[in-house]
Scaffold this active site. Structure first.
Site, PDB file in Angstrom:
ATOM      1  N   LYS A  22      -3.202  -6.217  13.883  1.00  0.00           N
ATOM      2  CA  LYS A  22      -3.914  -4.881  13.650  1.00  0.00           C
ATOM      3  C   LYS A  22      -4.316  -4.732  12.107  1.00  0.00           C
ATOM      4  CE  LYS A  22      -1.177  -1.369  12.319  1.00  0.00           C
ATOM      5  NZ  LYS A  22      -1.415  -0.508  11.079  1.00  0.00           N
ATOM      6  N   ASN A  23      -3.318  -5.242  11.390  1.00  0.00           N
ATOM      7  CA  ASN A  23      -3.856  -5.000   9.849  1.00  0.00           C
ATOM      8  C   ASN A  23      -4.747  -6.235   9.457  1.00  0.00           C
ATOM      9  OD1 ASN A  23      -2.342  -2.779   9.701  1.00  0.00           O
ATOM     10  ND2 ASN A  23      -0.410  -3.762   8.696  1.00  0.00           N
ATOM     11  N   CYS A 116       1.457  10.823   3.227  1.00  0.00           N
ATOM     12  CA  CYS A 116       1.727  10.078   4.525  1.00  0.00           C
ATOM     13  C   CYS A 116       3.223  10.187   4.655  1.00  0.00           C
ATOM     14  CB  CYS A 116       1.214   8.874   4.164  1.00  0.00           C
ATOM     15  SG  CYS A 116       1.761   7.448   5.050  1.00  0.00           S
ATOM     16  N   ARG A 121       1.057   6.946  -1.240  1.00  0.00           N
ATOM     17  CA  ARG A 121      -0.139   6.257  -1.012  1.00  0.00           C
ATOM     18  C   ARG A 121      -1.331   6.346  -1.256  1.00  0.00           C
ATOM     19  NH1 ARG A 121       0.521   4.327   5.168  1.00  0.00           N
ATOM     20  NH2 ARG A 121      -0.428   2.266   4.231  1.00  0.00           N
ATOM     21  N   ASP A 306       6.832  -3.866   6.629  1.00  0.00           N
ATOM     22  CA  ASP A 306       6.589  -3.501   7.818  1.00  0.00           C
ATOM     23  C   ASP A 306       7.753  -3.983   8.649  1.00  0.00           C
ATOM     24  OD1 ASP A 306       4.331  -2.040   6.852  1.00  0.00           O
ATOM     25  OD2 ASP A 306       3.073  -3.726   7.605  1.00  0.00           O
ATOM     26  N   ARG A 398       0.064   3.090  18.014  1.00  0.00           N
ATOM     27  CA  ARG A 398      -1.250   3.136  16.671  1.00  0.00           C
ATOM     28  C   ARG A 398      -1.173   1.660  16.314  1.00  0.00           C
ATOM     29  NH1 ARG A 398      -0.586   6.345  11.641  1.00  0.00           N
ATOM     30  NH2 ARG A 398      -1.979   4.787  11.209  1.00  0.00           N
TER      31      ARG A 398
HETATM   32  N1  EPU Z   1      -0.618   2.003  -4.357  1.00  0.00           N
HETATM   33  C1  EPU Z   1      -1.118   3.012  -5.067  1.00  0.00           C
HETATM   34  N2  EPU Z   1      -2.434   2.918  -5.365  1.00  0.00           N
HETATM   35  C2  EPU Z   1      -3.358   2.445  -4.577  1.00  0.00           C
HETATM   36  C3  EPU Z   1      -3.065   1.831  -3.485  1.00  0.00           C
HETATM   37  C4  EPU Z   1      -1.643   1.477  -3.207  1.00  0.00           C
HETATM   38  O1  EPU Z   1      -0.297   3.257  -5.942  1.00  0.00           O
HETATM   39  O2  EPU Z   1      -4.763   2.609  -4.812  1.00  0.00           O
HETATM   40  C5  EPU Z   1       0.769   1.597  -4.056  1.00  0.00           C
HETATM   41  C6  EPU Z   1       1.200   2.263  -2.525  1.00  0.00           C
HETATM   42  O3  EPU Z   1       1.341   3.810  -2.702  1.00  0.00           O
HETATM   43  C7  EPU Z   1       2.307   1.483  -2.241  1.00  0.00           C
HETATM   44  C8  EPU Z   1       1.833   0.189  -2.887  1.00  0.00           C
HETATM   45  O4  EPU Z   1       1.032   0.359  -3.829  1.00  0.00           O
HETATM   46  O5  EPU Z   1       3.484   1.921  -2.764  1.00  0.00           O
HETATM   47  C9  EPU Z   1       1.502  -0.930  -1.835  1.00  0.00           C
HETATM   48  O6  EPU Z   1       0.362  -0.332  -1.030  1.00  0.00           O
HETATM   49  P1  EPU Z   1      -0.749  -1.006  -0.268  1.00  0.00           P
HETATM   50  O7  EPU Z   1      -2.132  -0.658  -0.762  1.00  0.00           O
HETATM   51  O8  EPU Z   1      -0.539  -2.574  -0.315  1.00  0.00           O
HETATM   52  O9  EPU Z   1      -0.642  -0.420   1.059  1.00  0.00           O
HETATM   53  P2  EPU Z   1      -1.804  -0.347   2.130  1.00  0.00           P
HETATM   54  O10 EPU Z   1      -2.709  -1.371   1.974  1.00  0.00           O
HETATM   55  O11 EPU Z   1      -2.302   1.070   2.133  1.00  0.00           O
HETATM   56  C10 EPU Z   1      -1.113  -2.081   3.840  1.00  0.00           C
HETATM   57  C11 EPU Z   1      -0.743  -2.140   5.587  1.00  0.00           C
HETATM   58  C12 EPU Z   1       0.594  -1.480   5.559  1.00  0.00           C
HETATM   59  C13 EPU Z   1       1.730  -2.120   5.047  1.00  0.00           C
HETATM   60  C14 EPU Z   1       1.309  -2.441   3.409  1.00  0.00           C
HETATM   61  C15 EPU Z   1       2.248  -3.246   2.679  1.00  0.00           C
HETATM   62  C16 EPU Z   1      -2.882  -2.061   6.379  1.00  0.00           C
HETATM   63  C17 EPU Z   1      -3.969  -1.354   7.318  1.00  0.00           C
HETATM   64  N3  EPU Z   1      -1.622  -1.510   6.205  1.00  0.00           N
HETATM   65  O12 EPU Z   1      -1.200  -0.836   3.702  1.00  0.00           O
HETATM   66  O13 EPU Z   1       0.983  -1.749   6.947  1.00  0.00           O
HETATM   67  O14 EPU Z   1       2.725  -1.398   5.007  1.00  0.00           O
HETATM   68  O15 EPU Z   1      -0.217  -2.639   3.142  1.00  0.00           O
HETATM   69  O16 EPU Z   1       2.360  -4.366   3.177  1.00  0.00           O
HETATM   70  O17 EPU Z   1      -3.036  -3.250   5.949  1.00  0.00           O
HETATM   71  C18 EPU Z   1       1.549  -0.728   9.204  1.00  0.00           C
HETATM   72  O18 EPU Z   1       1.091  -1.416   9.627  1.00  0.00           O
HETATM   73  O19 EPU Z   1       2.721   0.094   9.562  1.00  0.00           O
HETATM   74  C19 EPU Z   1       1.584  -0.477   7.617  1.00  0.00           C
HETATM   75  C20 EPU Z   1       1.998   0.878   6.972  1.00  0.00           C
END
Ligand code: EPU
Length: 417
Positions: A22-23, A116, A121, A306, A398
């Site tokens: 998915k991701n 969230c 996030r 995850d 999801r």
């Molecule tokens: N963060 C910030 N600012 C930003 C972006 C992130 O502070 O602009 C923080 C977040 O709040 C978090 C950390 O950095 O504390 C890491 O977040 P990241 O951006 O890496 O998460 P994401 O890209 O929103 C993806 C996956 C998530 C997975 C995380 C971590 C996708 C679509 N989602 O989320 O997947 O948990 O990386 O590996 O790729 C899931 O599939 O259940 C899921 C939540």
């Protein structure tokens, strides 16, 4: 609202196939907006988040044809360049269209995601990065508007902290920017590398994906391509933990064992017999009693956040005390109180959960709070005495494709009502 009825106590045996990730599929679909030519993606999982992303692509004017796990997207022209609140609020990954639309159209308007269940996030790092690539950013009425009428220009972007979708968003923006972009402290997740492979097939010039420094030389335009999405390492990991927690003998096929290194190592330390039976199949077999092992979540190649909830369910059945530390999200222990309702002994102290095991779990009515929390509850239910009702399985839908059918195929007594 759908729920699962699970009768526990049956070991998972036989084989379960992994679906596409998915991701990895979500950013790949967003990347289709970078070219007017058709892009064909194979092994797209049929899960709700993918349906949300295809709705978003259609809403901006792309033609999307789906045939089983194959999706063909043609974004010849845009009718608008906006990701509305209705879609973003149901799936934060909608913000992945920000970079591609800003790069190709010179304008993008994306709703701010808001809070969230698992943490705040924010997407501030996506925004900062785009600003460094020359986009003007305005935030009004709950939306972020990026504009770059003369196109984006390459720059060095250093991420303050590692962000998966932030790295993906910026990589997609940079492929069409003028000149060179260097992304420092980039995410090294396999999903980022998979996106880079797709973009390279579309004509992008990218080096270093999979490492923490990614170099991108912008090109004038991208063209159509065909690409197969990598296996879902989190789904595969969930099944491996399922085999281990139920004391089964389960072969998880169509996966990539290389992407599961942290989990496989941890399962071995816990006393589970894990073997790679082929380059794309891993077997878990219960052996000696499960031993408790501490675990800390980290960015890839560390232990994935995850899989933290599923691992916690496993630790309720392991002998001893384990400390589960969550470092990525600030509120990702919502499954713990539900596991406790089933009989688990867990104490939460800030970002740490202390699990004492083994405890006999008994079936109860429990509620999912997010995607991976629901996976944790399903795994606990598989080993609990009697019947568990897992409410709100829409969270599960999801990200897990036909999970109840896959589990039932390995002997689990799961029904959807
Ligand atoms: N963060 C910030 N600012 C930003 C972006 C992130 O502070 O602009 C923080 C977040 O709040 C978090 C950390 O950095 O504390 C890491 O977040 P990241 O951006 O890496 O998460 P994401 O890209 O929103 C993806 C996956 C998530 C997975 C995380 C971590 C996708 C679509 N989602 O989320 O997947 O948990 O990386 O590996 O790729 C899931 O599939 O259940 C899921 C939540």
């Amino acid at each position: 609202m759908d729920r699962f009825l699970i009768e526990g106590g049956v070991p998972l045996n036989g084989e379960i196939q992994t679906s596409g990730a998915k991701n990895a599929a979500l950013p790949a679909l967003a990347a289709c907006l970078l070219t007017p030519e058709p892009v064909t993606l194979h092994r797209i999982p049929r899960v709700k988040d993918i349906a949300t992303m295809t709705s978003l692509l259609r809403a901006v004017g792309a033609k999307v044809d789906m045939d089983g796990g194959t999706v063909r997207v043609e974004a010849k022209e845009f009718v608008k360049t906006e990701a509305p609140y209705e879609l973003v609020k149901t799936m934060r990954a909608s913000s992945l269209v920000l970079g591609p639309m800003a790069a190709r159209c010179g304008t993008a308007r994306v709703s701010m995601p808001g809070g969230c269940a698992i943490g705040a996030r924010p997407i501030n790092l996506h925004i900062l990065g785009l600003e460094q690539l020359g986009a003007q950013i305005a935030q009004t009425h709950g939306y972020i508007e990026a504009s770059a009428p003369d196109g984006l220009r390459g720059a060095t972007v250093h991420f303050d902290r590692i962000t998966v979708t932030g790295t993906e968003d910026l990589m997609m923006a940079a492929v069409l920017a003028r000149g060179e972009t260097i992304l420092q402290n980039a995410a090294r997740e396999p999903e980022v590398t998979d996106l880079a492979h797709l973009l390279i097939r579309m004509g992008a010039r990218i080096e270093g994906a999979g490492s923490s420094t990614i170099r991108i030389e912008g090109v004038e335009s991208l063209h159509g391509a065909e690409h197969t999405i990598i296996p879902d390492r989190i789904e595969a990991g969930t099944f491996l933990i399922g085999g281990a927690i139920t004391g089964g003998n389960l072969l998880v096929t169509q996966c990539n064992p290389e992407h599961l290194g942290a989990l496989i190592a941890k399962l071995k330390l816990c006393g589970v017999a894990v073997s790679e039976e082929a380059s794309n199949a891993v077997r878990v077999k219960a052996g000696v009693a499960l031993r408790a092992c501490d675990m800390i979540t980290e960015e890839y190649p560390g232990f994935p956040t995850d899989l933290q909830a599923q691992y916690m369910a496993l630790m309720t059945q392991a002998d001893g005390i384990s400390m589960v530390t969550e470092t990525i999200f600030e509120n990702r222990f919502m499954h713990a109180p539900e596991l406790m309702r089933m009989g688990a002994s867990i104490r939460i102290e800030g970002r740490q959960a202390i699990v004492a095991g083994p405890r006999e779990l008994t079936g109860a009515q429990v509620m999912s709070s997010d995607l991976r929390a629901s996976a944790s509850l399903v795994l606990a239910a598989l080993v609990a005495k009697g019947q568990t009702t897992v409410d709100r399985v829409y969270h599960m839908d999801r990200g897990y494709e036909r999970i109840e059918q896959k589990l039932a195929g390995a002997g689990a007594r799961v029904t959807r009502v």
